[in-house]
Structures are given as structure tokens and as C-alpha cells.
Design a protein around this motif. Structure first.
Motif, short mmCIF file in Angstrom:
data_model
loop_
_atom_site.label_atom_id
_atom_site.label_comp_id
_atom_site.label_asym_id
_atom_site.label_seq_id
_atom_site.Cartn_x
_atom_site.Cartn_y
_atom_site.Cartn_z
N ILE A 4 0.89 -1.25 0.03
CA ILE A 4 0.01 -0.14 -0.08
C ILE A 4 0.93 1.20 0.06
O ILE A 4 2.02 1.06 0.72
N LEU A 5 0.57 2.42 -0.67
CA LEU A 5 1.10 3.47 -0.77
C LEU A 5 0.77 4.50 0.25
O LEU A 5 -0.73 4.43 0.44
N VAL A 6 1.51 5.38 0.86
CA VAL A 6 1.02 6.72 1.61
C VAL A 6 -0.18 7.41 0.82
O VAL A 6 -1.09 7.77 1.42
N SER A 7 0.09 7.55 -0.22
CA SER A 7 -1.04 8.38 -1.21
C SER A 7 -2.22 7.63 -1.18
O SER A 7 -3.19 8.53 -1.44
N GLU A 8 -2.26 6.48 -1.20
CA GLU A 8 -3.47 5.62 -1.23
C GLU A 8 -4.24 5.83 -0.02
O GLU A 8 -5.37 5.89 0.06
N TYR A 25 -8.58 7.51 3.05
CA TYR A 25 -9.49 8.04 4.34
C TYR A 25 -9.62 9.51 4.77
O TYR A 25 -9.48 9.97 5.74
N GLN A 26 -9.05 10.32 3.64
CA GLN A 26 -9.05 11.68 3.56
C GLN A 26 -8.17 12.05 4.74
O GLN A 26 -8.57 12.91 5.54
N ILE A 27 -6.85 11.69 5.00
CA ILE A 27 -6.11 12.04 5.99
C ILE A 27 -4.77 12.95 5.37
O ILE A 27 -4.50 12.46 4.12
N ARG A 56 4.00 -3.10 15.57
CA ARG A 56 3.37 -4.42 16.29
C ARG A 56 3.63 -5.63 15.23
O ARG A 56 3.14 -6.54 15.28
N GLY A 57 4.45 -5.29 14.20
CA GLY A 57 4.97 -6.40 13.36
C GLY A 57 3.99 -6.86 12.72
O GLY A 57 3.71 -7.93 11.93
N LEU A 58 3.24 -5.88 12.06
CA LEU A 58 1.99 -6.33 10.99
C LEU A 58 2.10 -5.95 9.45
O LEU A 58 1.67 -6.12 8.85
N LEU A 59 3.24 -5.11 9.37
CA LEU A 59 3.71 -4.74 7.93
C LEU A 59 5.21 -4.26 8.06
O LEU A 59 5.50 -4.25 9.07
N GLN A 60 5.72 -3.99 6.79
CA GLN A 60 7.06 -3.22 6.77
C GLN A 60 6.99 -2.13 5.91
O GLN A 60 6.80 -2.29 4.95
N ARG A 61 7.52 -1.09 6.66
CA ARG A 61 7.22 -0.01 5.93
C ARG A 61 8.36 0.20 4.91
O ARG A 61 9.59 -0.57 4.91
N THR A 62 8.19 0.82 3.63
CA THR A 62 9.15 1.00 2.64
C THR A 62 9.22 2.40 2.16
O THR A 62 8.40 3.31 2.89
N HIS A 63 10.02 3.07 1.04
CA HIS A 63 10.03 4.33 0.91
C HIS A 63 8.40 4.52 0.05
O HIS A 63 8.38 4.00 -0.81
N GLY A 64 7.71 5.37 0.87
CA GLY A 64 6.23 5.89 0.10
C GLY A 64 5.37 4.83 0.47
O GLY A 64 4.35 5.10 -0.04
N GLY A 65 5.57 3.95 1.42
CA GLY A 65 4.17 2.88 1.75
C GLY A 65 4.65 1.84 2.72
O GLY A 65 5.65 2.08 3.40
#
Length: 257
Positions: A20-24, A29-31, A46-55
């Protein structure tokens, strides 16, 4: 929508699509971008995802134990992120250097892409990498021997004794996983002491970790992130990881893939 509901929905989306992307998140969610990144930071903690550059991408917190006979030569499809990291690593090798090259896929790509004209000495405990380098006339190979594993590697007592008698200019490592809390880690305890011995006798220690290895833990810790002089990764690494590594006093370079 409450924050907890939004974050639960983000996880649901990322588990379906893999990323998922930050822009998405902003659009859905209009945030603000800051709010979206905060959600991803909380979910990563919480170990639920791994952040990347931009998402962010889905994450398996544990590295998969490789097959008993796994060897990099068996992987026929080029892994572009590993190849990019390997090529960047080669840029740090100078004429007349004595270097250790890791047994991993990144090391295999390094061996394949080392230019014919460079005159160096390479230490390796991998018969696969030694075979690749054997054909390059200007490269001298020291094969670190001992009892060979089914993966074609040596890392026992005899291998370690050889390493202790050789000084290296640079050592290139790529273990199964790398995290800020557990450091570089592997699944096979037999390789831990070998890795420590190589690091001790190398002037410069360089970690080669494609972003998919970062934020994960294997079973046995070899070293901490701060024990490296330089880390090389790809452009999908999270900005927070870059910042925290630099705060430890370790140089880090990312390459585009």
C-alpha cells in the motif's frame, strides 16, 4: 472512522494486495501524509507490516529456513534488488584489495559481475563462488576449506583457523535477516563464529541487505548493526531505518532498482 478502525482496514488492504502507498491511504481515508505515515509506524511496531519508501508491504517477521541443499546457482530468475546491491558493492573494491565475499545470492552476483581487469585476492568459503572466480585470470582465490555443508559452504573449526591467519581490506556480508534490535542473524549456528572471525580480521565490514531482509529476525545473531562500517540496501527501505542506522554512526547507501 476511528483510528483503530482505519488501521485495521489498512492491514486488511495490505494483506489482500501485498502493498500500500501513503498516497493511497491519504486518498482513501482523507487524512494527511503525516497521519498516514504515523499509522504505518504504529502498525510496523506491532509487526503487522514492513514500511518502505513511500508506503508499506506485507511482512513475514521470520526468515524461511532454506532447503538443506540450497545454493545460489539454483536460482535461475534474476533477483533485481539483490543484483543492484551486489553491483554497488563492487564499486567499493579497489585494485590489490584482499576481500571476503559472502556465500549468499548477493555474493554470487558479486562474483559473476566482478570485472575481468581488476586485480584482487578474494577469500570465499563457497565452492560455487570459487568456481565462478576461477575463470577470471586476474583474480586470486583463497578457498577457505574444512568440512563442507550440503550447500557447498565451509564454516567449521578448520575454516575459522584459516581466517584467523589472513588480514582483509574489506569483507562483504549478507545474512538471512537484519533488524535494529537483533542485528544480523542466521538460521545455522555453525556459521556464527565463522562470521565473527571474518569481521575481526577485516579492516572494513560491509553489510549487503536488500530491503526484503530488513526488519526481520532469524534465529542466531552474528553481529549488531553498529558493527558494520557501511550498509548497502535498495530504494524500498524505509526512511526511518535509514535515519536510525545513521544515528548509530553507520554509513548507509541505497540503490535504485
Amino acid at each position: 472512522m476511528f483510528m483503530e478502525e482505519r488501521q485495521k482496514d489498512i492491514i486488511s488492504k495490505i494483506n489482500k494486495t501485498g502493498r500500500i502507498l501513503v498516497s493511497e491511504i491519504q486518498e482513501c481515508y482523507q487524512i494527511s501524509a503525516d497521519c498516514a505515515r504515523r499509522d504505518l509506524r504504529i502498525l510496523e511496531s506491532r509487526g503487522l507490516l514492513q514500511r518502505t519508501h513511500g508506503g508499506a508491504i506485507t511482512v513475514n517477521p521470520k526468515e524461511i529456513y532454506p532447503a538443506p541443499t540450497y545454493n545460489p546457482i539454483d536460482i535461475k530468475e534474476i533477483q533485481t534488488d539483490y543484483l543492484a546491491v551486489a553491483r554497488k558493492a563492487i564499486e567499493y573494491i579497489q585494485n590489490k584489495d584482499v576481500v571476503y565475499i559472502t556465500t549468499s545470492l548477493v555474493g554470487y552476483y558479486m562474483a559473476e559481475n566482478l570485472p575481468e581487469k581488476v586485480s584482487i585476492t578474494v577469500l570465499t568459503n563457497s565452492i560455487t563462488i570459487a568456481e565462478v572466480l576461477r575463470k577470471k585470470i586476474n583474480i586470486s582465490v583463497i578457498l577457505l576449506g574444512g568440512e563442507m555443508s550440503h550447500r557447498g559452504h565451509c564454516h567449521d573449526f578448520y575454516t575459522i583457523q584459516m581466517v584467523k591467519n589472513i588480514r582483509m581490506d574489506k569483507a562483504f556480508f549478507s545474512h538471512a535477516a537484519l533488524s535494529l534490535d537483533f542485528g544480523a542473524s542466521i538460521h545455522d549456528p555453525a556459521s556464527v563464529e565463522f562470521g565473527k572471525a571474518v569481521m575481526k580480521n577485516s579492516r572494513l565490514n560491509i553489510g549487503l541487505y536488500p530491503s526484503k531482509k530488513i526488519g526481520k529476525n532469524s534465529i542466531h545473531s552474528v553481529c549488531q548493526v553498529k558493527d558494520y562500517d557501511l550498509l548497502i540496501t535498495d530504494s524500498n527501505v524505509s526512511d526511518d531505518f535509514l535515519i536510525q542506522v545513521r544515528e548509530l554512526g553507520v554509513a548507509i547507501e541505497k540503490v535504485n532498482i
